[in-house]
Enzyme design. Structure first.
Site, PDB file in Angstrom:
ATOM      1  N   ARG A  59      26.852  39.965  50.820  1.00  0.00           N
ATOM      2  CA  ARG A  59      27.064  39.946  49.375  1.00  0.00           C
ATOM      3  C   ARG A  59      27.303  38.512  48.902  1.00  0.00           C
ATOM      4  O   ARG A  59      26.773  38.079  47.885  1.00  0.00           O
ATOM      5  CB  ARG A  59      28.289  40.800  49.003  1.00  0.00           C
ATOM      6  CG  ARG A  59      28.144  42.272  49.237  1.00  0.00           C
ATOM      7  CD  ARG A  59      27.421  42.987  48.128  1.00  0.00           C
ATOM      8  NE  ARG A  59      28.192  43.035  46.886  1.00  0.00           N
ATOM      9  CZ  ARG A  59      27.668  43.361  45.703  1.00  0.00           C
ATOM     10  NH1 ARG A  59      26.391  43.595  45.604  1.00  0.00           N
ATOM     11  NH2 ARG A  59      28.405  43.422  44.625  1.00  0.00           N
ATOM     12  N   HIS A 109      40.047  41.453  40.788  1.00  0.00           N
ATOM     13  CA  HIS A 109      39.673  42.036  42.090  1.00  0.00           C
ATOM     14  C   HIS A 109      39.345  40.972  43.125  1.00  0.00           C
ATOM     15  O   HIS A 109      38.751  41.269  44.157  1.00  0.00           O
ATOM     16  CB  HIS A 109      38.460  42.965  41.922  1.00  0.00           C
ATOM     17  CG  HIS A 109      38.827  44.295  41.356  1.00  0.00           C
ATOM     18  ND1 HIS A 109      37.894  45.195  40.913  1.00  0.00           N
ATOM     19  CD2 HIS A 109      40.031  44.885  41.157  1.00  0.00           C
ATOM     20  CE1 HIS A 109      38.503  46.286  40.482  1.00  0.00           C
ATOM     21  NE2 HIS A 109      39.790  46.116  40.618  1.00  0.00           N
ATOM     22  N   SER A 178      32.142  51.059  34.065  1.00  0.00           N
ATOM     23  CA  SER A 178      32.025  52.526  33.953  1.00  0.00           C
ATOM     24  C   SER A 178      33.362  53.182  33.616  1.00  0.00           C
ATOM     25  O   SER A 178      33.411  54.383  33.360  1.00  0.00           O
ATOM     26  CB  SER A 178      31.507  53.106  35.275  1.00  0.00           C
ATOM     27  OG  SER A 178      32.423  52.791  36.328  1.00  0.00           O
ATOM     28  N   MET A 203      25.858  49.852  28.782  1.00  0.00           N
ATOM     29  CA  MET A 203      24.511  50.447  28.751  1.00  0.00           C
ATOM     30  C   MET A 203      24.564  51.879  28.241  1.00  0.00           C
ATOM     31  O   MET A 203      23.673  52.353  27.558  1.00  0.00           O
ATOM     32  CB  MET A 203      23.906  50.401  30.153  1.00  0.00           C
ATOM     33  CG  MET A 203      22.459  50.780  30.204  1.00  0.00           C
ATOM     34  SD  MET A 203      21.456  49.613  29.258  1.00  0.00           S
ATOM     35  CE  MET A 203      20.985  48.505  30.543  1.00  0.00           C
TER      36      MET A 203
HETATM   37  P1  NAD Z   1      40.534  55.216  43.217  1.00  0.00           P
HETATM   38  O1  NAD Z   1      40.821  56.046  44.396  1.00  0.00           O
HETATM   39  O2  NAD Z   1      41.326  55.355  41.956  1.00  0.00           O
HETATM   40  O3  NAD Z   1      39.005  55.299  42.904  1.00  0.00           O
HETATM   41  C1  NAD Z   1      38.672  55.058  41.569  1.00  0.00           C
HETATM   42  C2  NAD Z   1      37.211  55.175  41.492  1.00  0.00           C
HETATM   43  O4  NAD Z   1      36.640  54.395  42.523  1.00  0.00           O
HETATM   44  C3  NAD Z   1      36.730  56.603  41.697  1.00  0.00           C
HETATM   45  O5  NAD Z   1      36.733  57.275  40.439  1.00  0.00           O
HETATM   46  C4  NAD Z   1      35.357  56.360  42.227  1.00  0.00           C
HETATM   47  O6  NAD Z   1      34.476  56.077  41.177  1.00  0.00           O
HETATM   48  C5  NAD Z   1      35.546  55.082  43.026  1.00  0.00           C
HETATM   49  N1  NAD Z   1      35.770  55.478  44.397  1.00  0.00           N
HETATM   50  C6  NAD Z   1      36.926  55.683  45.036  1.00  0.00           C
HETATM   51  N2  NAD Z   1      36.703  56.052  46.298  1.00  0.00           N
HETATM   52  C7  NAD Z   1      35.348  56.051  46.435  1.00  0.00           C
HETATM   53  C8  NAD Z   1      34.471  56.364  47.476  1.00  0.00           C
HETATM   54  N3  NAD Z   1      34.949  56.725  48.647  1.00  0.00           N
HETATM   55  N4  NAD Z   1      33.145  56.257  47.279  1.00  0.00           N
HETATM   56  C9  NAD Z   1      32.686  55.852  46.069  1.00  0.00           C
HETATM   57  N5  NAD Z   1      33.449  55.576  45.018  1.00  0.00           N
HETATM   58  C10 NAD Z   1      34.756  55.680  45.225  1.00  0.00           C
HETATM   59  O7  NAD Z   1      40.667  53.733  43.630  1.00  0.00           O
HETATM   60  P2  NAD Z   1      41.984  53.211  44.285  1.00  0.00           P
HETATM   61  O8  NAD Z   1      41.938  53.296  45.756  1.00  0.00           O
HETATM   62  O9  NAD Z   1      43.174  53.829  43.595  1.00  0.00           O
HETATM   63  O10 NAD Z   1      41.779  51.707  43.842  1.00  0.00           O
HETATM   64  C11 NAD Z   1      42.610  51.271  42.925  1.00  0.00           C
HETATM   65  C12 NAD Z   1      42.988  49.936  43.402  1.00  0.00           C
HETATM   66  O11 NAD Z   1      41.976  49.296  44.207  1.00  0.00           O
HETATM   67  C13 NAD Z   1      43.060  49.122  42.212  1.00  0.00           C
HETATM   68  O12 NAD Z   1      43.952  48.103  42.499  1.00  0.00           O
HETATM   69  C14 NAD Z   1      41.661  48.551  42.064  1.00  0.00           C
HETATM   70  O13 NAD Z   1      41.731  47.392  41.289  1.00  0.00           O
HETATM   71  C15 NAD Z   1      41.341  48.239  43.483  1.00  0.00           C
HETATM   72  N6  NAD Z   1      39.920  48.317  43.765  1.00  0.00           N
HETATM   73  C16 NAD Z   1      39.236  47.216  44.167  1.00  0.00           C
HETATM   74  C17 NAD Z   1      37.913  47.346  44.489  1.00  0.00           C
HETATM   75  C18 NAD Z   1      37.069  46.166  44.931  1.00  0.00           C
HETATM   76  O14 NAD Z   1      36.009  46.380  45.529  1.00  0.00           O
HETATM   77  N7  NAD Z   1      37.491  44.971  44.626  1.00  0.00           N
HETATM   78  C19 NAD Z   1      37.285  48.554  44.440  1.00  0.00           C
HETATM   79  C20 NAD Z   1      38.014  49.619  43.956  1.00  0.00           C
HETATM   80  C21 NAD Z   1      39.344  49.511  43.654  1.00  0.00           C
HETATM   81  N1  APR Z   2      24.247  45.940  30.388  1.00  0.00           N
HETATM   82  C1  APR Z   2      25.379  46.604  30.063  1.00  0.00           C
HETATM   83  N2  APR Z   2      25.956  47.542  30.850  1.00  0.00           N
HETATM   84  C2  APR Z   2      25.349  47.804  32.021  1.00  0.00           C
HETATM   85  C3  APR Z   2      24.163  47.156  32.435  1.00  0.00           C
HETATM   86  C4  APR Z   2      23.618  46.186  31.552  1.00  0.00           C
HETATM   87  N3  APR Z   2      22.507  45.511  31.862  1.00  0.00           N
HETATM   88  N4  APR Z   2      23.801  47.659  33.650  1.00  0.00           N
HETATM   89  C5  APR Z   2      24.739  48.576  33.985  1.00  0.00           C
HETATM   90  N5  APR Z   2      25.650  48.681  33.003  1.00  0.00           N
HETATM   91  C6  APR Z   2      26.828  49.535  32.964  1.00  0.00           C
HETATM   92  C7  APR Z   2      26.628  50.904  33.570  1.00  0.00           C
HETATM   93  O1  APR Z   2      26.222  51.809  32.559  1.00  0.00           O
HETATM   94  C8  APR Z   2      28.022  51.231  34.095  1.00  0.00           C
HETATM   95  O2  APR Z   2      28.765  51.915  33.106  1.00  0.00           O
HETATM   96  O3  APR Z   2      27.807  48.897  33.760  1.00  0.00           O
HETATM   97  C9  APR Z   2      28.664  49.867  34.329  1.00  0.00           C
HETATM   98  C10 APR Z   2      28.830  49.528  35.800  1.00  0.00           C
HETATM   99  O4  APR Z   2      29.777  50.435  36.318  1.00  0.00           O
HETATM  100  P1  APR Z   2      30.167  50.333  37.871  1.00  0.00           P
HETATM  101  O5  APR Z   2      28.938  50.212  38.687  1.00  0.00           O
HETATM  102  O6  APR Z   2      31.122  51.457  38.126  1.00  0.00           O
HETATM  103  O7  APR Z   2      30.921  48.928  37.992  1.00  0.00           O
HETATM  104  P2  APR Z   2      32.406  48.623  37.543  1.00  0.00           P
HETATM  105  O8  APR Z   2      32.784  49.451  36.359  1.00  0.00           O
HETATM  106  O9  APR Z   2      32.512  47.149  37.452  1.00  0.00           O
HETATM  107  O10 APR Z   2      33.272  49.121  38.830  1.00  0.00           O
HETATM  108  C11 APR Z   2      34.673  48.899  38.753  1.00  0.00           C
HETATM  109  O11 APR Z   2      34.869  49.585  41.037  1.00  0.00           O
HETATM  110  O12 APR Z   2      34.008  49.599  43.145  1.00  0.00           O
HETATM  111  C12 APR Z   2      34.909  49.000  42.325  1.00  0.00           C
HETATM  112  O13 APR Z   2      35.739  46.807  42.606  1.00  0.00           O
HETATM  113  C13 APR Z   2      34.626  47.540  42.180  1.00  0.00           C
HETATM  114  O14 APR Z   2      35.210  46.159  40.328  1.00  0.00           O
HETATM  115  C14 APR Z   2      34.495  47.332  40.703  1.00  0.00           C
HETATM  116  C15 APR Z   2      35.166  48.550  40.126  1.00  0.00           C
END
Ligand code: NAD
Ligand code: APR
Length: 234
Positions: A59, A109, A178, A203
């Site tokens: 990544r 993050h 999202s 989006m």
């Molecule tokens: P969570 O369990 O609340 O998960 C929240 C969302 O993350 C879910 O609704 C789902 O969309 C996604 N998610 C969780 N487990 C997943 C899985 N196994 N596969 C796919 N999607 C999954 O998250 P959490 O453990 O309570 O995380 C909250 C803490 O972790 C917060 O501090 C958040 O900022 C941090 N975090 C960091 C990252 C990162 O990659 N930097 C990712 C997620 C969360």
């Molecule tokens: N313009 C605007 N919005 C967009 C575009 C675009 N070109 N492409 C995608 N999107 C929107 C999608 O509709 C979606 O709602 O961006 C959002 C991306 O959502 P996620 O993939 O869930 O990413 P994010 O919300 O950043 O995830 C939150 O989850 O896994 C963890 O740490 C990870 O910081 C991340 C956190």
């Protein structure tokens, strides 16, 4: 309507999508390619550090080939020209906001281009691979560097600063997220409770759309520059 002084912006993976960086939950997104349990939790790192380090090395390398897009550049322009308080909170770990010129920026993050030494607790800029267990540039000890990324279940960074800014916000704008992950997904409610107006630029409707006063749907490279123009002219 009272004039806007203090703006808080939350960005997610969608703001970097048009730069070619995969989002997490869109079709073909990162969590369709890899399981969170395998690569984005402390347990995964303890169980199979090589798999996790390889994932983040890949990544990190991919991100360094990408460029900021018009949405990043518009936010950097707002940062430079906005006379009031402004904070861009990003969930993203890429450095595209910085490379576009944003200064008032907070990575909740963590950052892909940082490594965190679990030996001396120093975080340092790191653009190379971690898989071959390099030595920490601060303490010189090898094998203690991990990605400076907040994993599922870990606490995000600088939450005090975030809640302080949300409590002072007149306007909260969520861009490209999202609304699936807390605590970021709850920021809109914190801002509303403090009396801020709330706008979602995404989006499609997010999981938190209900909480926004206004929502505009479309690509960030179209929505963000138009909104920045609007708010600078107010
Ligand atoms: P969570 O369990 O609340 O998960 C929240 C969302 O993350 C879910 O609704 C789902 O969309 C996604 N998610 C969780 N487990 C997943 C899985 N196994 N596969 C796919 N999607 C999954 O998250 P959490 O453990 O309570 O995380 C909250 C803490 O972790 C917060 O501090 C958040 O900022 C941090 N975090 C960091 C990252 C990162 O990659 N930097 C990712 C997620 C969360
Ligand atoms: N313009 C605007 N919005 C967009 C575009 C675009 N070109 N492409 C995608 N999107 C929107 C999608 O509709 C979606 O709602 O961006 C959002 C991306 O959502 P996620 O993939 O869930 O990413 P994010 O919300 O950043 O995830 C939150 O989850 O896994 C963890 O740490 C990870 O910081 C991340 C956190």
């Amino acid at each position: 309507m009272s004039p806007i002084q203090n703006i808080v912006i939350l960005t997610g993976a969608g703001v970097s999508a048009e730069s070619g960086i995969d989002t997490f939950r869109d079709a073909g997104g990162l969590w369709e390619q890899h399981r969170v349990e395998d690569v984005a939790t402390p347990e995964a790192f303890a169980r199979d550090p090589d798999l996790v380090l390889r994932f983040y090395d890949m990544r990190r390398e991919a991100i360094q080939t990408k460029e900021p897009n018009a949405a990043h550049r518009a936010l950097a322009r707002l940062d430079a020209e906005w006379p009031g308080e402004l904070l861009i909170i990003t969930q993203n770990v890429d450095d595209l906001h910085e490379r576009a010129g944003a200064k008032r920026l907070l990575h909740m993050h963590g950052e892909h281009l940082n490594a965190w030494c679990t030996g001396c607790d120093v975080r340092s800029l790191w653009t190379g691979p971690l898989l071959d267990r390099p030595a920490c540039s601060a303490c010189g000890v090898a094998g203690h560097l991990r990605p400076d990324i907040v994993w599922f279940g870990e606490m995000p960074y600088r939450m005090d600063e975030i809640y302080h800014a949300l409590n002072r916000a007149d306007l909260f704008v969520s861009i490209g997220t999202s609304g699936a992950v807390y605590p970021a997904a709850g920021f809109v409610r914190e801002a509303r409770a403090a009396g801020a107006r709330t706008l979602e630029l995404n989006m499609e409707p997010s999981q938190g759309s209900y909480w926004f006063d206004e929502a505009r749907h479309g690509p960030a490279t179209a929505l963000v520059p138009a909104w920045v123009e609007e708010v600078l002219e107010q």
